[in-house]
Design a protein around this motif. Sequence first.
Motif, short mmCIF file in Angstrom:
data_model
loop_
_atom_site.label_atom_id
_atom_site.label_comp_id
_atom_site.label_asym_id
_atom_site.label_seq_id
_atom_site.Cartn_x
_atom_site.Cartn_y
_atom_site.Cartn_z
N ASP A 11 0.82 -1.14 -0.08
CA ASP A 11 -0.32 0.01 0.07
C ASP A 11 1.80 1.38 -0.20
OD1 ASP A 11 -1.61 1.85 0.46
OD2 ASP A 11 -3.63 1.20 2.26
N PRO A 12 1.27 1.85 -1.11
CA PRO A 12 1.73 2.72 -1.42
C PRO A 12 1.30 4.27 0.19
CG PRO A 12 0.62 2.99 -3.18
CD PRO A 12 -0.01 1.87 -2.34
N ASN A 13 0.28 3.41 0.42
CA ASN A 13 0.15 5.17 1.57
C ASN A 13 0.37 5.09 2.75
OD1 ASN A 13 -2.22 6.81 -0.85
ND2 ASN A 13 -3.29 5.07 -0.29
N ARG A 14 0.78 4.27 2.90
CA ARG A 14 1.46 4.35 4.61
C ARG A 14 2.45 2.99 4.42
NH1 ARG A 14 -3.02 0.37 6.14
NH2 ARG A 14 -4.25 1.84 6.78
N ASN A 94 7.38 0.38 10.63
CA ASN A 94 6.23 0.41 10.86
C ASN A 94 5.54 -1.11 10.85
OD1 ASN A 94 3.84 0.55 8.90
ND2 ASN A 94 4.84 1.83 7.36
N ASN A 95 4.65 -1.32 11.47
CA ASN A 95 4.11 -2.95 11.09
C ASN A 95 3.46 -3.42 9.51
OD1 ASN A 95 3.16 -5.45 12.75
ND2 ASN A 95 1.16 -4.67 12.37
N ALA A 184 -9.25 10.98 10.05
CA ALA A 184 -8.44 12.34 9.91
C ALA A 184 -7.06 11.20 10.58
CB ALA A 184 -8.82 13.12 10.63
N GLU A 185 -7.14 10.61 11.88
CA GLU A 185 -6.63 9.84 12.96
C GLU A 185 -5.58 8.69 11.45
OE1 GLU A 185 -8.28 8.52 15.89
OE2 GLU A 185 -8.41 10.54 16.63
N SER A 186 -6.30 8.19 11.15
CA SER A 186 -5.68 7.46 10.09
C SER A 186 -4.30 8.22 9.20
CB SER A 186 -6.09 6.27 9.81
OG SER A 186 -6.94 6.25 8.51
N TYR A 187 -4.86 8.98 8.44
CA TYR A 187 -3.89 10.00 7.65
C TYR A 187 -3.13 9.95 8.01
CZ TYR A 187 -2.84 13.44 3.93
OH TYR A 187 -2.31 14.23 2.70
N GLU A 188 -3.45 10.46 9.16
CA GLU A 188 -2.07 11.71 10.08
C GLU A 188 -1.11 10.29 10.20
OE1 GLU A 188 -1.43 13.51 13.70
OE2 GLU A 188 -3.64 14.37 13.01
N SER A 191 0.42 9.18 7.41
CA SER A 191 1.63 10.32 6.49
C SER A 191 2.93 10.53 7.31
CB SER A 191 1.40 11.34 6.71
OG SER A 191 0.28 11.70 6.09
N ARG A 192 2.51 9.90 8.48
CA ARG A 192 4.15 9.46 9.24
C ARG A 192 4.58 8.32 9.26
NH1 ARG A 192 4.68 8.44 15.26
NH2 ARG A 192 2.64 7.94 15.01
N LEU A 193 4.11 7.66 8.95
CA LEU A 193 5.00 6.29 8.72
C LEU A 193 5.73 6.25 7.34
CD1 LEU A 193 2.24 3.31 9.37
CD2 LEU A 193 4.29 4.40 10.41
N LEU A 194 5.09 7.35 6.49
CA LEU A 194 5.82 7.59 4.71
C LEU A 194 7.05 8.23 5.54
CD1 LEU A 194 3.68 7.82 1.98
CD2 LEU A 194 5.20 6.21 2.86
#
Lengths: 275, 147
Positions: A11-14, A94-95, A184-188, A191-194
């Motif tokens: 998943d390229p988002n995370r 990152n899990n 919103a929390e999971s998006y945040e 972003s931090r994982l990336l």
Amino acid sequence: MLPTPSTSHVDPNRIYEPAEDSYLLLDTLSSTNETNFLKHHFGQSGTQSRNAPTPSPIVLEVGTGSGVILAFVTANAEAIFGRPDVLALGTDVNNFACQATKQTVLQTCEGFARDMPSGLRRSPSESTGLLLATLGADLASPIRGGMIDVLIFNPPYVPSAGVPDIKGNTLDSEPAPDDAKSRAESYERDSRLLALSYEGGVDGMEVINRLLEQLPQVLNRDKGVAYILLCQQNRPEETMQRIYNWVGDWYVEVVGRSGNVAGWEKLCIIRIWKG
Amino acid sequence: MKILTVNFLTCAVKACKTSPLSFPLHFRDAELEQSDIGYNPSFLRNILPRVDWEALKVTATELGFTTVPSEKPNLDPAPSNTDLPAPETAMETSEPDVADEKVMRDLHTLLLETEVREGKMVCGNCGHEYKIKEGIANFLLPSHLGR
């Protein structure tokens, strides 16, 4: 040329997707220069009796992300090390990356064994290395001293104002309830994982320096080898000079470079080894 | 996570690294599962020199495996093999001892085929518990234990 492992499940988002830096590591690790070095360093010596066991090399990739590099090295162990019996370990903060890496390595090794010409076909344990585990960990922090023969690190090397906090985060991959707040929390979080996968702090060197501090402790004391990717802003010459000054017989050399001098990312790979 | 892994791990807390109690980490509430890896005696022979045998025995006992021999199997061929090839030793290598084969197959099952899916690993020095979820151990430390 050895095939590149598939990471279509990532998943390229995370999770950091394979990019120019990952491919430079694959090309370098499978180059004639490096495979000759590694075969000589870890090969089964011809002078010994065929019956004498020669210890299997243990390979650790730090910050595996998609797992493309660890999968490549494990599946192609015979081509790279001259022997298939390599034990592979991976760490990531990152899990999601730990889960993805496990899948990437296992499916690449299975595919490799399946696709061999039928006359040569063997079970995966005879034709590829073996993944021991992917671990949620900061760098090599849970690895026992002296255990690692080959360490590979494609670090967060981009200069940034700071390095994101890895504390109390990332291993909790429970799906959140689907409301606006948790989205919103999971998006945040994603972003931090990336950001963790590329933000390297001052000169892009903060995480690299922490790994370099662990290196003499974690590598095999007689013949440990590490491959670390650096970009031009990391000032690789200064880093190499520092390694020359380490106590003990340490060597360091540039063994891979990205050809694109005009690109903003000029990359190189250094090999650090115990002579 | 394969059982062999724990032989290469220690507590992530810096202050524990110098304590002999931090190795091996101790399994608690471990849920195991078996995967099927083709038995490959030559791979296993090359893995055994990497194994800390005393630590393995501790791990095996904690997980309820009772077949680990008290001494690491000696896989080095006798010097006479290369210096003075004797017919008897040639016979031995071509027809491996049945008991050794059994020991090796049990080790293969324990080290390479057994995975820990859920549970935790505990440091014998500081007592910190590292959780294992879906086969992945979490060694990230809370901030008070720091880097």
